[in-house]
Write a protein that holds these residues in place. Structure first.
Motif, mmCIF file in Angstrom:
data_model
loop_
_atom_site.group_PDB
_atom_site.id
_atom_site.type_symbol
_atom_site.label_atom_id
_atom_site.label_comp_id
_atom_site.label_asym_id
_atom_site.label_seq_id
_atom_site.Cartn_x
_atom_site.Cartn_y
_atom_site.Cartn_z
ATOM 1 N N THR A 209 -0.300 -126.204 77.781
ATOM 2 C CA THR A 209 -0.243 -125.771 76.381
ATOM 3 C C THR A 209 -0.205 -124.241 76.276
ATOM 4 O OG1 THR A 209 -2.662 -126.016 76.291
ATOM 5 C CG2 THR A 209 -1.319 -127.851 75.451
ATOM 6 N N SER A 305 -2.805 -126.345 69.825
ATOM 7 C CA SER A 305 -2.216 -127.399 70.648
ATOM 8 C C SER A 305 -3.202 -127.947 71.667
ATOM 9 C CB SER A 305 -0.977 -126.845 71.362
ATOM 10 O OG SER A 305 -0.405 -127.805 72.222
ATOM 11 N N TRP A 306 -3.976 -127.060 72.288
ATOM 12 C CA TRP A 306 -4.890 -127.451 73.378
ATOM 13 C C TRP A 306 -6.173 -128.098 72.848
ATOM 14 C CZ3 TRP A 306 -8.603 -123.454 75.827
ATOM 15 C CH2 TRP A 306 -9.357 -124.041 76.853
#
Length: 454
Positions: A209, A305-306
Motif C-alpha cells: 500500500t 489504504s493500509w
C-alpha cells in the motif's frame, strides 16, 4: 531598525490555508479525539540551525497553539542524519563578491556518516573558528559566534540532536517555546506500538500500500520500498548508538527490540497525525491537506489504504523565504563568463588584447605578406610557419598575462555556476538581523488575529 539605519528585508510569509481557519481545524479534530480541552499543535524538523522558512513553522506552531488555548509541540527528527554544527554562510570572496562557504564549529573532526543525530555524542565546540570566518558582513560573523556559544553551552547534552535543539532554543529566545519530542523516542508511545503491530501482522500489505500510494503521486519524490523475494523493506530504521542507521526488512522484525526502531519520514508524520496531534504544520515539502503538492499526500493515501485511517490531523503549511541584506546580486551572468572565456582564447592569437602592440604589428605584417603571396600565386606556407613561431614566442614571453586572463575566466565561470548569495533563502536564521526575525514573528502572529500580536 538595524544599527546601520537600513530596514530589514520584509518577510514573505506563506500560510495555507488562511491562519484564521487553523483554530477551527484543530478544535474539530481535538473534539473527535477527546482532547477538546487542550488541542495539540505540532510541527518539526531535523536537528540543525534551520533557515527562516523552518523558523516560520516554529512561530506558527506557537501562535496557533495560543489561538486554541492548546499545546505547541516540536518534533525533532533525530533519527535522520545531519551535521548540526556545520553551517553555510555568505563569505567575502577575493574580489569582494559574496560567495557560499561552510564552517564546522566542532573542535575535533568526527566521522558521523550515516549516524543519526540522536545516536551521536554532543559536539565539543571551537568558538574561535566562528571569529575567524571570512564572513560577508559583521552581522554574519556575530551570528556564527552566537551559534558557537549556544552549542558550547550545551556540550553536556545526551546527544548531538539534543544539543542542537537546546542551542536553537537559546538562539530563538523568548519565553514561550514548543515542547520537544524526539523521533528516536516515539517507540515509547501507543501511537508507535499500534502501527508496529500492524506492520508485524502483515508486512507485505504495509509495503504494497505504501508503494501504491507513492507510485500514484510521482511528483512527491517518495522512493518505493524494495521487495527481494519474500523479503520486503519496511518504513522503519534500526538504530544503535554511534552506528549508521539501517533499513529494516520483514524477516528481521522478530529479532529486533522495538526500542531500537524508529519510523521513517512518512510513517513518522502519519503516526503523529493519527494519535499525537490535532494540527500538523508542514513546510512546502510536506504540503497542506487538500493541496496537490507535498509528500504527506502520499502519507494520507497510504494510511487510508493500509489502515483505513481517514481522519488524520489536518496538515497546514507555513514558510517564509527571507533573504539576507547583502545588496544586489554580485554573481556574474553566464554571458559574462562566456565572454571572459572567449577573450582568454582570443588573447592567445591576438597580442593586442593584452597590450602587446609590437607583436600585434609584426603579426599583421606577416598576414599582409601571406595575402600578397597568395594573390601572386606563390606559396604562403613559409609565412604561416613564421607567424606560428612568432605566436609561440609571444605566448612564452607573456605567459603570466595570458594565465591571468584564464584565471579570471575560470573565476567568473565558477561564480556564475553558484547560487546568488543575495538571492539565497536558505542561510541559517541566526545570520539574519534580529529585527528581521522579529518582523517575521509579528507577521505570522498577526495572521491569527490582533490578540496574537502582543
Amino acid at each position: 531598525m538595524r544599527a546601520d539605519g537600513a530596514q530589514p528585508p520584509a518577510p514573505q510569509v506563506r500560510i495555507e490555508p488562511d491562519a484564521r481557519a487553523w483554530p477551527a481545524l484543530a478544535k474539530e479534530h481535538a473534539e473527535r479525539c477527546g482532547r477538546a480541552g487542550r488541542p495539540v499543535v505540532m510541527s518539526g524538523h531535523q536537528a540543525e540551525v534551520w533557515h527562516p522558512g523552518i523558523l516560520a513553522k516554529w512561530f506558527a506552531c506557537a501562535a496557533a497553539a495560543r489561538a486554541v488555548s492548546g499545546e505547541a509541540v516540536w518534533l525533532v527528527v533525530d533519527q535522520d542524519e545531519g551535521e548540526p554544527t556545520r553551517l553555510r554562510f555568505p563569505a567575502r570572496g577575493e574580489h569582494g563578491e559574496a560567495v557560499p562557504e561552510e564552517i564546522d564549529l566542532r573542535a575535533t573532526r568526527e566521522d558521523g556518516a550515516g549516524v543519526p543525530t540522536g545516536m551521536r555524542h554532543a559536539a565539543s565546540i571551537d568558538a574561535d573558528r566562528a571569529a575567524g570566518a571570512r564572513a560577508a558582513t559583521p552581522g554574519v560573523v556575530a551570528g556564527l559566534r552566537r551559534t558557537a556559544e549556544a552549542f558550547a553551552r550545551h556540550a553536556d547534552a545526551p546527544s548531538l540532536a539534543r544539543q542542537a535543539d537546546a542551542a536553537v532554543r537559546d538562539l530563538i529566545g523568548g519565553e514561550e517555546s514548543p515542547r520537544a519530542i524526539f523521533a528516536t523516542e516515539l517507540f515509547a508511545t501507543d501511537a508507535f506500538t499500534e502501527v508496529l503491530d500492524a506492520i508485524r501482522a502483515d508486512p507485505a500489505l504495509c509495503a504494497r500500500t505504501y508503494n501504491e500510494a507513492a507510485a500514484a503521486r510521482p511528483g512527491a519524490g517518495v522512493r518505493s520500498l524494495e521487495r527481494i523475494g519474500d523479503r520486503v523493506e519496511l518504513p522503519l530504521w534500526r538504530l544503535a548508538p554511534g552506528r549508521p542507521r539501517r533499513p529494516v526488512f520483514s524477516d528481521e522484525m522478530s529479532g529486533i527490540d522495538s526500542r531500537a526502531l524508529a519510523p521513517r519520514g512518512l510513517l513518522m508524520t502519519g503516526l503523529v497525525r493519527r494519535r499525537l496531534c490535532d494540527l500538523f504544520i508542514h513546510g512546502t515539502g510536506g504540503g497542506a491537506t487538500g493541496s496537490p503538492e507535498g509528500y504527506d499526500r502520499v502519507t494520507e493515501a497510504w494510511f487510508a489504504s493500509w489502515l483505513g485511517e481517514t481522519d488524520l490531523a489536518p496538515a497546514v503549511l507555513a514558510t517564509a523565504p527571507l533573504r539576507l541584506p547583502l545588496g544586489a546580486s554580485e554573481r556574474p551572468t553566464e554571458a559574462r563568463a562566456a565572454a571572459a572565456r572567449a577573450l582568454a582564447h582570443r588573447a592567445r592569437h591576438d597580442p593586442s588584447i593584452i597590450g602587446d602592440g609590437a607583436t600585434a604589428r609584426a603579426k599583421q605584417a606577416i598576414l599582409d605578406r601571406v595575402r600578397t603571396t597568395k594573390e601572386s600565386g606563390g606559396d604562403a606556407a613559409p609565412h604561416f610557419a613564421e607567424m606560428q613561431s612568432l605566436l609561440e614566442r609571444y605566448r612564452a614571453e607573456r605567459a603570466d598575462d595570458l594565465r591571468r586572463l584564464d584565471d579570471e575566466a575560470e573565476r567568473l565561470a565558477r561564480l556564475a555556476s553558484l547560487p546568488a548569495a543575495a538571492d539565497d533563502r536558505t542561510w541559517p536564521f541566526v545570520l539574519h538581523d534580529a529585527d528581521a526575525l522579529d518582523a517575521l514573528r509579528r507577521d505570522i502572529e498577526a495572521r491569527f488575529g490582533a490578540s496574537q500580536a502582543g
